[in-house]
Design a protein around this motif. Structure first.
Motif, PDB file in Angstrom:
ATOM      1  N   ILE A 161       8.183  -3.803   2.363  1.00  0.00           N
ATOM      2  CA  ILE A 161       7.436  -3.722   3.627  1.00  0.00           C
ATOM      3  C   ILE A 161       8.137  -4.570   4.679  1.00  0.00           C
ATOM      4  CG2 ILE A 161       5.193  -4.033   4.734  1.00  0.00           C
ATOM      5  CD1 ILE A 161       3.917  -3.947   1.975  1.00  0.00           C
ATOM      6  N   PHE A 162       8.800  -3.914   5.628  1.00  0.00           N
ATOM      7  CA  PHE A 162       9.424  -4.605   6.751  1.00  0.00           C
ATOM      8  C   PHE A 162       8.396  -4.742   7.878  1.00  0.00           C
ATOM      9  CE2 PHE A 162      13.292  -2.931   4.700  1.00  0.00           C
ATOM     10  CZ  PHE A 162      14.097  -4.062   4.709  1.00  0.00           C
ATOM     11  N   ILE A 163       8.268  -5.950   8.407  1.00  0.00           N
ATOM     12  CA  ILE A 163       7.366  -6.200   9.537  1.00  0.00           C
ATOM     13  C   ILE A 163       8.210  -6.470  10.771  1.00  0.00           C
ATOM     14  CG2 ILE A 163       5.374  -7.484  10.365  1.00  0.00           C
ATOM     15  CD1 ILE A 163       4.861  -6.159   7.687  1.00  0.00           C
ATOM     16  N   ASP A 164       8.219  -5.532  11.700  1.00  0.00           N
ATOM     17  CA  ASP A 164       8.958  -5.714  12.956  1.00  0.00           C
ATOM     18  C   ASP A 164       8.065  -6.486  13.924  1.00  0.00           C
ATOM     19  OD1 ASP A 164      10.582  -5.507  15.201  1.00  0.00           O
ATOM     20  OD2 ASP A 164       9.723  -3.557  15.744  1.00  0.00           O
ATOM     21  N   ASP A 165       8.404  -7.749  14.134  1.00  0.00           N
ATOM     22  CA  ASP A 165       7.566  -8.650  14.930  1.00  0.00           C
ATOM     23  C   ASP A 165       7.945  -8.593  16.409  1.00  0.00           C
ATOM     24  OD1 ASP A 165       5.738 -10.597  15.635  1.00  0.00           O
ATOM     25  OD2 ASP A 165       6.981 -12.259  14.963  1.00  0.00           O
ATOM     26  N   GLY A 166       7.844  -7.385  16.994  1.00  0.00           N
ATOM     27  CA  GLY A 166       8.136  -7.233  18.423  1.00  0.00           C
ATOM     28  C   GLY A 166       9.582  -7.517  18.766  1.00  0.00           C
ATOM     29  N   SER A 167      10.504  -7.011  17.967  1.00  0.00           N
ATOM     30  CA  SER A 167      11.933  -7.294  18.155  1.00  0.00           C
ATOM     31  C   SER A 167      12.455  -6.751  19.482  1.00  0.00           C
ATOM     32  CB  SER A 167      12.743  -6.696  16.998  1.00  0.00           C
ATOM     33  OG  SER A 167      12.344  -7.255  15.763  1.00  0.00           O
ATOM     34  N   LYS A 204      15.620   7.410   4.242  1.00  0.00           N
ATOM     35  CA  LYS A 204      16.460   7.590   3.060  1.00  0.00           C
ATOM     36  C   LYS A 204      15.780   7.099   1.790  1.00  0.00           C
ATOM     37  CE  LYS A 204      20.550   6.794   5.949  1.00  0.00           C
ATOM     38  NZ  LYS A 204      21.714   5.891   6.196  1.00  0.00           N
ATOM     39  N   ASP A 205      14.841   6.162   1.930  1.00  0.00           N
ATOM     40  CA  ASP A 205      14.202   5.539   0.765  1.00  0.00           C
ATOM     41  C   ASP A 205      12.695   5.493   0.987  1.00  0.00           C
ATOM     42  OD1 ASP A 205      13.323   3.965  -1.347  1.00  0.00           O
ATOM     43  OD2 ASP A 205      15.034   2.597  -1.252  1.00  0.00           O
ATOM     44  N   SER A 206      11.957   6.265   0.215  1.00  0.00           N
ATOM     45  CA  SER A 206      10.502   6.342   0.377  1.00  0.00           C
ATOM     46  C   SER A 206       9.790   5.049  -0.015  1.00  0.00           C
ATOM     47  CB  SER A 206       9.939   7.495  -0.462  1.00  0.00           C
ATOM     48  OG  SER A 206      10.224   7.281  -1.843  1.00  0.00           O
ATOM     49  N   ARG A 207      10.489   4.138  -0.662  1.00  0.00           N
ATOM     50  CA  ARG A 207       9.883   2.853  -1.039  1.00  0.00           C
ATOM     51  C   ARG A 207       9.755   1.912   0.149  1.00  0.00           C
ATOM     52  NH1 ARG A 207      14.061   2.108  -5.973  1.00  0.00           N
ATOM     53  NH2 ARG A 207      15.387   2.619  -4.190  1.00  0.00           N
ATOM     54  N   ILE A 208      10.409   2.255   1.246  1.00  0.00           N
ATOM     55  CA  ILE A 208      10.381   1.381   2.420  1.00  0.00           C
ATOM     56  C   ILE A 208       9.208   1.744   3.318  1.00  0.00           C
ATOM     57  CG2 ILE A 208      11.580   0.744   4.541  1.00  0.00           C
ATOM     58  CD1 ILE A 208      14.178   0.937   3.087  1.00  0.00           C
ATOM     59  N   LYS A 226       3.422   1.967 -14.683  1.00  0.00           N
ATOM     60  CA  LYS A 226       4.298   0.873 -14.291  1.00  0.00           C
ATOM     61  C   LYS A 226       3.595  -0.087 -13.339  1.00  0.00           C
ATOM     62  CE  LYS A 226       8.860   3.095 -14.586  1.00  0.00           C
ATOM     63  NZ  LYS A 226      10.075   3.429 -13.808  1.00  0.00           N
ATOM     64  N   GLN A 227       3.937  -1.367 -13.454  1.00  0.00           N
ATOM     65  CA  GLN A 227       3.441  -2.339 -12.500  1.00  0.00           C
ATOM     66  C   GLN A 227       4.255  -2.238 -11.212  1.00  0.00           C
ATOM     67  OE1 GLN A 227       3.579  -6.029 -14.845  1.00  0.00           O
ATOM     68  NE2 GLN A 227       1.349  -5.989 -14.844  1.00  0.00           N
ATOM     69  N   LYS A 228       3.668  -2.752 -10.144  1.00  0.00           N
ATOM     70  CA  LYS A 228       4.280  -2.580  -8.830  1.00  0.00           C
ATOM     71  C   LYS A 228       4.452  -3.927  -8.136  1.00  0.00           C
ATOM     72  CE  LYS A 228       3.577   0.142  -4.584  1.00  0.00           C
ATOM     73  NZ  LYS A 228       2.635   1.067  -3.902  1.00  0.00           N
ATOM     74  N   ILE A 229       5.622  -4.109  -7.548  1.00  0.00           N
ATOM     75  CA  ILE A 229       5.919  -5.315  -6.769  1.00  0.00           C
ATOM     76  C   ILE A 229       6.089  -4.932  -5.301  1.00  0.00           C
ATOM     77  CG2 ILE A 229       7.536  -7.198  -6.357  1.00  0.00           C
ATOM     78  CD1 ILE A 229       8.253  -7.171  -9.278  1.00  0.00           C
ATOM     79  N   SER A 230       5.336  -5.581  -4.430  1.00  0.00           N
ATOM     80  CA  SER A 230       5.496  -5.402  -2.992  1.00  0.00           C
ATOM     81  C   SER A 230       6.324  -6.568  -2.450  1.00  0.00           C
ATOM     82  CB  SER A 230       4.135  -5.370  -2.288  1.00  0.00           C
ATOM     83  OG  SER A 230       3.342  -4.308  -2.760  1.00  0.00           O
ATOM     84  N   ILE A 231       7.339  -6.255  -1.667  1.00  0.00           N
ATOM     85  CA  ILE A 231       8.194  -7.294  -1.070  1.00  0.00           C
ATOM     86  C   ILE A 231       8.005  -7.254   0.448  1.00  0.00           C
ATOM     87  CG2 ILE A 231      10.532  -8.195  -0.827  1.00  0.00           C
ATOM     88  CD1 ILE A 231      11.271  -6.707  -3.379  1.00  0.00           C
TER      89      ILE A 231
END
Length: 311
Positions: A42-48, A62-66, A3-8
Protein backbone atom coordinates in the motif's frame (compact mmCIF):
# COMPACT_ATOMS: atom_id res chain seq x y z
CA UNK A 1 -5.30 -23.96 4.24
CA UNK A 2 -5.67 -20.31 3.28
CA UNK A 3 -2.44 -18.36 2.97
CA UNK A 4 -1.72 -15.65 5.49
CA UNK A 5 -1.43 -12.11 4.22
CA UNK A 6 1.09 -9.35 4.93
CA UNK A 7 0.23 -5.72 4.20
CA UNK A 8 3.21 -3.39 3.69
CA UNK A 9 2.44 0.32 4.18
CA UNK A 10 4.84 2.74 2.47
CA UNK A 11 4.26 6.51 2.95
CA UNK A 12 5.62 8.60 0.07
CA UNK A 13 6.16 12.31 -0.35
CA UNK A 14 7.85 13.32 -3.63
CA UNK A 15 9.76 10.02 -3.94
CA UNK A 16 9.45 9.25 -7.66
CA UNK A 17 13.08 8.07 -7.86
CA UNK A 18 12.97 5.79 -4.82
CA UNK A 19 9.64 4.02 -5.46
CA UNK A 20 10.78 1.65 -8.28
CA UNK A 21 13.95 0.78 -6.34
CA UNK A 22 11.91 0.06 -3.21
CA UNK A 23 9.42 -2.08 -5.13
CA UNK A 24 12.16 -4.14 -6.80
CA UNK A 25 13.90 -4.66 -3.47
CA UNK A 26 10.67 -5.90 -1.87
CA UNK A 27 10.08 -8.37 -4.70
CA UNK A 28 13.64 -9.69 -4.60
CA UNK A 29 14.33 -9.66 -0.86
CA UNK A 30 10.91 -10.51 0.58
CA UNK A 31 8.04 -11.55 -1.69
CA UNK A 32 9.91 -14.14 -3.76
CA UNK A 33 11.45 -15.61 -0.61
CA UNK A 34 8.11 -15.86 1.24
CA UNK A 35 6.12 -17.64 -1.44
CA UNK A 36 3.82 -19.19 1.18
CA UNK A 37 2.44 -15.73 2.07
CA UNK A 38 0.15 -13.36 0.15
CA UNK A 39 1.17 -9.71 0.00
CA UNK A 40 -0.36 -6.31 -0.59
CA UNK A 41 1.81 -3.22 -0.94
CA UNK A 42 0.00 0.00 0.00
CA UNK A 43 1.67 3.19 -1.24
CA UNK A 44 0.39 6.39 0.39
CA UNK A 45 0.97 9.44 -1.80
CA UNK A 46 1.07 12.26 0.74
CA UNK A 47 0.29 15.13 -1.64
CA UNK A 48 3.53 14.79 -3.60
CA UNK A 49 4.76 17.59 -5.86
CA UNK A 50 6.48 15.37 -8.43
CA UNK A 51 5.48 12.29 -10.47
CA UNK A 52 5.13 10.01 -7.42
CA UNK A 53 1.49 9.15 -8.08
CA UNK A 54 2.13 8.46 -11.77
CA UNK A 55 4.98 6.07 -10.91
CA UNK A 56 2.79 4.24 -8.39
CA UNK A 57 -0.06 3.95 -10.90
CA UNK A 58 2.26 2.48 -13.51
CA UNK A 59 3.45 -0.15 -11.02
CA UNK A 60 -0.12 -0.96 -9.93
CA UNK A 61 -1.09 -1.66 -13.55
CA UNK A 62 1.65 -4.28 -13.74
CA UNK A 63 1.18 -5.77 -10.25
CA UNK A 64 -2.28 -6.28 -8.75
CA UNK A 65 -0.75 -6.53 -5.27
CA UNK A 66 -0.06 -2.80 -5.32
CA UNK A 67 -2.71 -0.53 -3.81
CA UNK A 68 -2.46 3.22 -3.46
CA UNK A 69 -4.10 6.17 -1.73
CA UNK A 70 -3.44 9.71 -2.89
CA UNK A 71 -4.15 12.56 -0.48
CA UNK A 72 -5.74 15.83 -1.56
CA UNK A 73 -2.72 17.66 -0.08
CA UNK A 74 0.27 16.99 2.17
CA UNK A 75 -1.11 15.81 5.53
CA UNK A 76 2.19 14.49 6.89
CA UNK A 77 3.72 11.09 7.52
CA UNK A 78 1.63 10.45 10.64
CA UNK A 79 -1.58 10.82 8.63
CA UNK A 80 -0.14 8.56 5.92
CA UNK A 81 0.65 5.83 8.45
CA UNK A 82 -2.85 6.06 9.94
CA UNK A 83 -4.44 5.89 6.48
CA UNK A 84 -2.37 2.85 5.61
CA UNK A 85 -3.36 1.07 8.81
CA UNK A 86 -7.00 1.94 8.09
CA UNK A 87 -6.92 0.30 4.66
CA UNK A 88 -4.58 -2.64 5.32
CA UNK A 89 -6.35 -6.01 5.14
CA UNK A 90 -3.48 -8.32 6.07
CA UNK A 91 -3.16 -10.66 9.04
CA UNK A 92 0.16 -8.90 9.59
CA UNK A 93 0.83 -5.23 8.84
CA UNK A 94 4.24 -3.67 8.22
CA UNK A 95 5.27 -0.01 8.01
CA UNK A 96 8.46 0.98 6.22
CA UNK A 97 10.09 3.96 4.50
CA UNK A 98 10.33 4.08 0.73
CA UNK A 99 13.99 5.24 0.78
CA UNK A 100 15.19 1.77 1.94
CA UNK A 101 16.69 3.13 5.13
CA UNK A 102 14.54 0.35 6.56
CA UNK A 103 16.17 -2.87 5.21
CA UNK A 104 13.32 -4.88 3.61
CA UNK A 105 15.10 -8.22 4.17
CA UNK A 106 14.42 -7.83 7.90
CA UNK A 107 10.73 -8.46 7.18
CA UNK A 108 11.43 -12.17 6.83
CA UNK A 109 12.97 -12.34 10.30
CA UNK A 110 10.07 -10.29 11.66
CA UNK A 111 7.48 -12.62 10.15
CA UNK A 112 9.21 -15.75 11.40
CA UNK A 113 9.37 -14.23 14.89
CA UNK A 114 5.64 -13.47 14.90
CA UNK A 115 4.73 -17.00 13.90
CA UNK A 116 5.19 -17.83 17.58
CA UNK A 117 2.67 -16.61 20.16
CA UNK A 118 5.37 -14.91 22.21
CA UNK A 119 5.28 -11.53 20.43
CA UNK A 120 2.62 -9.28 18.89
CA UNK A 121 5.03 -6.94 17.15
CA UNK A 122 8.60 -6.87 15.90
CA UNK A 123 10.06 -3.36 15.78
CA UNK A 124 13.44 -1.93 14.77
CA UNK A 125 15.87 0.59 16.18
CA UNK A 126 19.03 2.11 14.77
CA UNK A 127 22.19 1.60 16.78
CA UNK A 128 24.14 4.21 14.83
CA UNK A 129 23.38 7.50 13.08
CA UNK A 130 26.29 7.38 10.67
CA UNK A 131 25.82 9.81 7.79
CA UNK A 132 23.60 12.21 9.74
CA UNK A 133 24.77 15.73 10.65
CA UNK A 134 26.24 15.84 14.17
CA UNK A 135 23.84 18.51 15.40
CA UNK A 136 20.83 16.47 14.25
CA UNK A 137 22.09 13.31 15.96
CA UNK A 138 22.85 15.23 19.16
CA UNK A 139 19.36 16.69 19.44
CA UNK A 140 17.74 13.34 18.52
CA UNK A 141 19.52 11.61 21.40
CA UNK A 142 18.68 14.49 23.73
CA UNK A 143 15.02 14.23 22.76
CA UNK A 144 14.81 10.53 23.66
CA UNK A 145 16.52 11.12 27.00
CA UNK A 146 14.22 14.03 27.82
CA UNK A 147 10.90 12.46 26.82
CA UNK A 148 11.67 9.23 28.68
CA UNK A 149 12.31 11.22 31.85
CA UNK A 150 9.05 13.18 31.73
CA UNK A 151 6.70 10.64 30.14
CA UNK A 152 5.19 7.46 31.55
CA UNK A 153 5.39 5.92 28.07
CA UNK A 154 8.90 4.61 27.35
CA UNK A 155 10.10 5.33 23.82
CA UNK A 156 13.11 3.32 22.72
CA UNK A 157 16.05 5.45 21.57
CA UNK A 158 16.62 5.14 17.85
CA UNK A 159 13.20 3.56 17.33
CA UNK A 160 12.01 3.49 13.73
CA UNK A 161 8.46 3.33 12.38
CA UNK A 162 9.65 0.17 10.60
CA UNK A 163 7.81 -2.72 12.25
CA UNK A 164 5.56 -5.72 11.61
CA UNK A 165 2.43 -6.11 13.75
CA UNK A 166 -0.28 -8.69 14.23
CA UNK A 167 -3.86 -7.67 13.46
CA UNK A 168 -4.99 -7.20 17.14
CA UNK A 169 -2.27 -4.58 17.69
CA UNK A 170 -3.23 -2.78 14.49
CA UNK A 171 -6.87 -2.63 15.62
CA UNK A 172 -5.77 -1.21 18.97
CA UNK A 173 -3.75 1.54 17.26
CA UNK A 174 -6.71 2.47 15.05
CA UNK A 175 -8.82 3.02 18.17
CA UNK A 176 -6.44 5.85 19.11
CA UNK A 177 -8.11 8.30 16.75
CA UNK A 178 -6.53 11.53 17.96
CA UNK A 179 -5.81 14.24 15.37
CA UNK A 180 -2.36 15.17 16.70
CA UNK A 181 -0.51 11.88 16.27
CA UNK A 182 2.92 10.73 17.41
CA UNK A 183 3.09 7.11 16.26
CA UNK A 184 6.27 6.17 18.12
CA UNK A 185 4.47 6.97 21.36
CA UNK A 186 1.17 5.38 20.28
CA UNK A 187 2.92 2.10 19.41
CA UNK A 188 4.26 1.93 22.96
CA UNK A 189 1.11 3.24 24.66
CA UNK A 190 -1.17 0.50 23.30
CA UNK A 191 1.10 -2.11 24.87
CA UNK A 192 1.45 -5.65 23.44
CA UNK A 193 4.65 -7.69 23.49
CA UNK A 194 7.30 -6.22 21.22
CA UNK A 195 10.64 -7.68 20.16
CA UNK A 196 13.30 -5.17 19.10
CA UNK A 197 15.73 -5.78 16.26
CA UNK A 198 18.80 -3.57 15.97
CA UNK A 199 20.51 -2.49 12.76
CA UNK A 200 23.05 0.11 11.70
CA UNK A 201 22.01 3.23 9.85
CA UNK A 202 21.55 2.86 6.09
CA UNK A 203 21.87 5.71 3.58
CA UNK A 204 18.95 6.66 1.32
CA UNK A 205 18.90 4.92 -2.06
CA UNK A 206 17.66 8.02 -3.89
CA UNK A 207 16.45 11.56 -3.35
CA UNK A 208 16.90 13.71 -0.26
CA UNK A 209 15.18 13.70 3.10
CA UNK A 210 12.01 15.80 3.35
CA UNK A 211 12.52 16.36 7.09
CA UNK A 212 14.19 19.67 7.87
CA UNK A 213 15.66 20.38 11.31
CA UNK A 214 12.73 22.69 12.08
CA UNK A 215 10.16 20.05 11.11
CA UNK A 216 11.90 17.48 13.30
CA UNK A 217 11.90 19.99 16.16
CA UNK A 218 8.15 20.55 15.80
CA UNK A 219 7.62 16.80 15.57
CA UNK A 220 9.53 16.29 18.81
CA UNK A 221 7.35 18.93 20.49
CA UNK A 222 4.31 16.97 19.28
CA UNK A 223 5.65 13.89 20.98
CA UNK A 224 6.40 15.68 24.25
CA UNK A 225 2.99 17.37 24.41
CA UNK A 226 1.11 14.22 23.35
CA UNK A 227 2.66 11.96 25.97
CA UNK A 228 3.50 14.18 28.94
CA UNK A 229 2.01 17.00 30.98
CA UNK A 230 5.37 17.61 32.67
CA UNK A 231 5.98 20.92 30.81
CA UNK A 232 2.88 22.33 32.51
CA UNK A 233 4.28 21.32 35.88
CA UNK A 234 7.65 22.81 34.96
CA UNK A 235 5.94 26.11 34.11
CA UNK A 236 4.12 26.12 37.47
CA UNK A 237 7.27 25.30 39.44
CA UNK A 238 9.26 27.94 37.55
CA UNK A 239 6.62 30.54 38.34
CA UNK A 240 6.65 29.62 42.03
CA UNK A 241 10.47 29.74 42.22
CA UNK A 242 10.60 33.21 40.71
CA UNK A 243 7.83 34.38 43.02
CA UNK A 244 9.96 33.31 46.01
CA UNK A 245 13.10 34.90 44.54
CA UNK A 246 11.23 38.14 43.87
CA UNK A 247 9.91 38.21 47.44
CA UNK A 248 13.42 37.65 48.85
CA UNK A 249 14.79 40.36 46.57
CA UNK A 250 12.21 42.85 47.88
CA UNK A 251 13.18 42.01 51.47
CA UNK A 252 16.88 42.52 50.64
CA UNK A 253 16.17 45.87 48.99
CA UNK A 254 14.17 47.08 52.00
CA UNK A 255 16.95 46.05 54.40
CA UNK A 256 19.61 47.72 52.22
CA UNK A 257 17.53 50.92 52.04
CA UNK A 258 17.17 50.98 55.82
CA UNK A 259 20.91 50.43 56.35
CA UNK A 260 22.34 52.42 53.45
CA UNK A 261 20.02 55.16 52.25
CA UNK A 262 19.73 55.62 48.48
CA UNK A 263 20.72 52.04 47.62
CA UNK A 264 17.35 51.20 45.99
CA UNK A 265 17.88 53.52 43.00
CA UNK A 266 18.99 52.45 39.52
CA UNK A 267 16.71 51.84 36.54
CA UNK A 268 19.06 49.56 34.49
CA UNK A 269 18.87 46.74 37.04
CA UNK A 270 15.11 47.22 37.30
CA UNK A 271 14.66 46.98 33.52
CA UNK A 272 16.74 43.80 33.41
CA UNK A 273 14.62 42.22 36.13
CA UNK A 274 11.38 43.21 34.36
CA UNK A 275 12.58 41.76 31.05
CA UNK A 276 13.78 38.60 32.75
CA UNK A 277 10.55 37.97 34.68
CA UNK A 278 8.49 38.93 31.61
CA UNK A 279 10.39 36.41 29.51
CA UNK A 280 9.73 33.65 32.05
CA UNK A 281 6.02 34.54 32.06
CA UNK A 282 5.80 34.46 28.28
CA UNK A 283 7.65 31.13 28.22
CA UNK A 284 5.17 29.60 30.69
CA UNK A 285 2.20 31.06 28.82
CA UNK A 286 3.64 29.62 25.61
CA UNK A 287 3.74 26.12 27.15
CA UNK A 288 0.13 26.48 28.24
CA UNK A 289 -0.78 27.76 24.78
CA UNK A 290 0.70 24.69 23.09
CA UNK A 291 -1.54 22.40 25.14
CA UNK A 292 -4.58 24.60 24.50
CA UNK A 293 -3.83 24.62 20.76
CA UNK A 294 -3.74 20.81 20.67
CA UNK A 295 -7.02 20.67 22.59
CA UNK A 296 -8.54 23.21 20.18
CA UNK A 297 -7.53 21.13 17.15
CA UNK A 298 -8.91 17.94 18.71
CA UNK A 299 -12.30 19.54 19.42
CA UNK A 300 -12.70 20.51 15.74
CA UNK A 301 -12.99 16.82 14.83
CA UNK A 302 -11.39 17.40 11.44
CA UNK A 303 -10.46 14.27 9.45
CA UNK A 304 -6.85 13.15 9.85
CA UNK A 305 -6.53 12.88 6.06
CA UNK A 306 -8.59 13.28 2.88
CA UNK A 307 -8.20 10.78 0.02
CA UNK A 308 -8.39 12.33 -3.45
CA UNK A 309 -7.77 9.18 -5.46
CA UNK A 310 -7.26 5.45 -4.80
CA UNK A 311 -7.55 2.02 -6.39
Amino acid sequence: MEKQKISIIIPCYSEEEAIPICYNALIKEVILRLSEVNFEIIFIDDGSKDETLKVIKNLSEKDSRIKYLSFSRNFGKEAAIYAGLNHATGDYVAIMDVDLQDPPELLILMYETLLTDEYDCVATRRTTRQGEPFIRSFFAKAFYRFINKISQTDIVEGARDFRLMKRPMVEAILKVGEYNRFSKGIFEWVGFNTKWIEFENVERVAGITKWSFWELFLYSLEGIISFSTAPLAIASVTGFIFFVLSFLAIVVIIIREMMWHGSAFGWPSLVCIIFFIGGIQLFCIGILGQYMARTYLETKKRPIYIVKEHN
